[in-house]
Design a protein around this motif. Structure first.
Motif, PDB file in Angstrom:
ATOM      1  N   ALA A  68       0.823  -1.203   0.000  1.00 21.54           N
ATOM      2  CA  ALA A  68       0.000   0.000   0.000  1.00 21.54           C
ATOM      3  C   ALA A  68       0.858   1.254   0.000  1.00 21.54           C
ATOM      4  CB  ALA A  68      -0.939  -0.006   1.202  1.00 21.54           C
ATOM      5  N   LEU A  75      -3.637   2.554  -3.884  1.00 17.75           N
ATOM      6  CA  LEU A  75      -4.070   2.204  -2.538  1.00 17.75           C
ATOM      7  C   LEU A  75      -3.781   3.363  -1.582  1.00 17.75           C
ATOM      8  CD1 LEU A  75      -2.581  -1.390  -2.469  1.00 17.75           C
ATOM      9  CD2 LEU A  75      -5.019  -0.875  -2.297  1.00 17.75           C
ATOM     10  N   LEU A 120      -4.084  -1.848 -10.265  1.00 16.56           N
ATOM     11  CA  LEU A 120      -3.561  -2.761  -9.251  1.00 16.56           C
ATOM     12  C   LEU A 120      -3.135  -4.075  -9.885  1.00 16.56           C
ATOM     13  CD1 LEU A 120      -3.194  -3.289  -6.135  1.00 16.56           C
ATOM     14  CD2 LEU A 120      -5.458  -4.346  -6.208  1.00 16.56           C
ATOM     15  N   HIS A 182      -6.850  -7.206  -4.895  1.00 15.47           N
ATOM     16  CA  HIS A 182      -7.363  -6.590  -3.676  1.00 15.47           C
ATOM     17  C   HIS A 182      -7.939  -7.642  -2.731  1.00 15.47           C
ATOM     18  CE1 HIS A 182     -10.253  -4.466  -1.075  1.00 15.47           C
ATOM     19  NE2 HIS A 182      -9.400  -3.454  -1.156  1.00 15.47           N
ATOM     20  N   VAL A 205      -6.363  -3.395   3.142  1.00 15.39           N
ATOM     21  CA  VAL A 205      -5.381  -4.311   2.553  1.00 15.39           C
ATOM     22  C   VAL A 205      -5.379  -5.684   3.217  1.00 15.39           C
ATOM     23  CG1 VAL A 205      -3.901  -2.392   1.878  1.00 15.39           C
ATOM     24  CG2 VAL A 205      -3.514  -3.508   4.091  1.00 15.39           C
ATOM     25  N   LEU A 208      -5.429  -8.361   0.610  1.00 16.18           N
ATOM     26  CA  LEU A 208      -4.569  -8.095  -0.536  1.00 16.18           C
ATOM     27  C   LEU A 208      -3.556  -9.214  -0.733  1.00 16.18           C
ATOM     28  CD1 LEU A 208      -3.717  -5.523  -2.443  1.00 16.18           C
ATOM     29  CD2 LEU A 208      -1.849  -5.340  -0.809  1.00 16.18           C
TER      30      LEU A 208
END
Length: 312
Positions: A68, A75, A120, A182, A205, A208
Motif C-alpha cells: 500500500a 491504494l 492494481l 485486492h 489491505v 490483498l
C-alpha cells in the motif's frame, strides 16, 4: 479474566495520532466507523485507526502495508508501515478519506473502481507478497453457515458451494498467482483522498495478495447476475476495466468464462453470511438475501463455466 475493552484505548490512540499530525485539530468527538469481531475502526479529525482481526499476524499484515505504501496512486497509504499491538490486536493508522455515499447510488464510482483495479492488477507484486485471501474468506463464511442452526436456505447454498472447483473453496492453491489482487472489492473499499474531493483510492489491505484477478470483479459480476446491479452499471464497470488494460478478462467478447467461478463463489459467500446472520437474529430473510439464496439454488443445477486454468 475478560479481555480489556479495546474501543476506549483505540480511541485514545487515534486522538493522540491525530494531534501529532496537526496542531489545528478541532478536537471534536471521535467517531466509531466500524466495530465488528474482525475489525474496529475509529476516526478523529483527519486520522483513522484500525484494529485488525485477532488472527491477523505481523507476517500477514506487514507485506500488505508495504504494498500500500509503494503504490499511493492506487491504494491509500498507511501513515506508518509498522503496525502496533493493542490487547492482542494489530493496529494501523491511516489518513481519513471521504467514502462513497450510499444514499446517492447514481453517483457510484464504478469507473474509478474498475480503473483502480486494472492498475492494481498490472502492478508487479513485490517479492514476499502473500496470497490473496478471497477464497479463504468465502470458505470461512460457508464454515460458519454449516455451524448455524438448521434453516431451509442452507442446503441450496451448500449445494452451490459443492459445484465449485477446489481452488475457489480454498481447498487447493489458486491456479494463477502472479497478479496483485485486492481480495475484497466493493464500493465500501473506495475513498477520496485528500478528503473531501481528492482522487478515489482503494482501502483495506487485509485480503490483498497475489491470486486470480477475476476474484476482484466477482462481487459486481455476482450482483449483476443476481439482478441486484443494473446492466448499465455493470457495463460501465466492465468497459472501464477493459479500457484500463485490466488482465482479468479478455479485451472483448464474453467475459463470463473468466468470471463465472469467482462470481459463483462470491454469491455463495454473500448468501452464507446472510443466512447465518438471519438465523442468529431469529428473523426471516429479506428480499435481497432471498435473491442470492435463490441464485445459489439455480447455480446448483447448472455447472460453472470452467476455463482450463480454473478447472482444478
Amino acid at each position: 479474566m475478560p479481555a480489556p475493552p479495546l474501543l476506549p484505548e483505540l480511541t485514545a490512540q487515534v486522538r493522540a495520532a491525530a494531534h501529532v499530525r496537526t496542531s489545528a485539530c478541532p478536537c471534536g468527538i471521535t467517531t466509531t466507523l466500524a466495530d465488528r469481531p474482525d475489525a474496529t475502526v475509529v476516526r478523529h479529525a483527519d486520522t483513522v485507526a484500525k484494529a485488525h482481526a485477532p488472527d491477523m499476524t505481523r507476517a500477514d499484515l506487514a507485506p500488505r502495508l508495504t504494498v500500500a505504501a509503494a503504490i499511493p496512486d492506487v491504494l491509500l497509504p498507511p501513515l506508518s508501515p509498522t503496525p502496533v499491538a493493542l490487547h492482542g490486536r494489530l493496529v494501523t493508522f491511516w489518513p481519513y478519506g471521504t467514502p462513497v455515499d450510499p444514499d446517492t447510488p447514481d453517483a457510484a464510482p464504478w469507473e474509478a473502481a474498475a480503473t483502480l483495479l486494472a492498475r492494481l492488477h498490472r502492478t508487479p507484486p513485490p517479492p514476499g507478497t502473500p496470497t490473496m485471501r478471497g477464497p479463504a474468506k468465502a470458505a470461512h463464511a460457508v464454515a460458519r453457515l454449516r455451524d448455524a442452526a438448521p434453516h431451509p436456505a442452507v442446503p441450496p447454498v451448500l449445494r452451490a458451494w459443492d459445484t465449485l472447483p477446489a481452488w475457489a473453496r480454498a481447498e487447493a492453491p489458486m491456479p494463477h498467482t502472479g497478479t496483485l489482487c485486492h481480495g475484497d472489492l466493493h464500493l465500501g473499499q473506495l475513498v477520496r483522498h485528500p478528503a473531501p474531493e481528492g482522487p478515489w483510492l482503494l482501502i483495506d489491505v487485509d485480503d490483498l495478495g497475489v491470486g486470480v484477478p477475476a476474484w476482484d470483479l466477482a462481487r459486481p459480476a455476482a450482483w449483476y447476475a443476481c439482478g441486484l446491479l443494473p446492466p448499465g452499471e455493470w457495463a460501465r464497470f466492465l468497459a472501464a476495466y477493459r479500457a484500463a488494460g485490466g488482465p482479468a478478462v479478455p479485451v472483448d467478447g464474453d467475459p463470463w468464462p473468466a468470471l463465472d467461478v469467482p462470481a459463483r463463489a462470491l454469491t455463495v459467500q454473500t448468501a452464507a453470511r446472510a443466512v447465518a446472520k438471519a438465523v442468529a437474529a431469529g428473523r426471516p430473510l429479506d428480499e435481497v438475501e432471498q435473491s442470492v439464496v435463490d441464485a445459489c439454488d439455480r447455480m446448483a443445477t447448472v455447472p460453472p463455466q470452467l476455463t482450463q486454468e480454473h478447472a482444478k
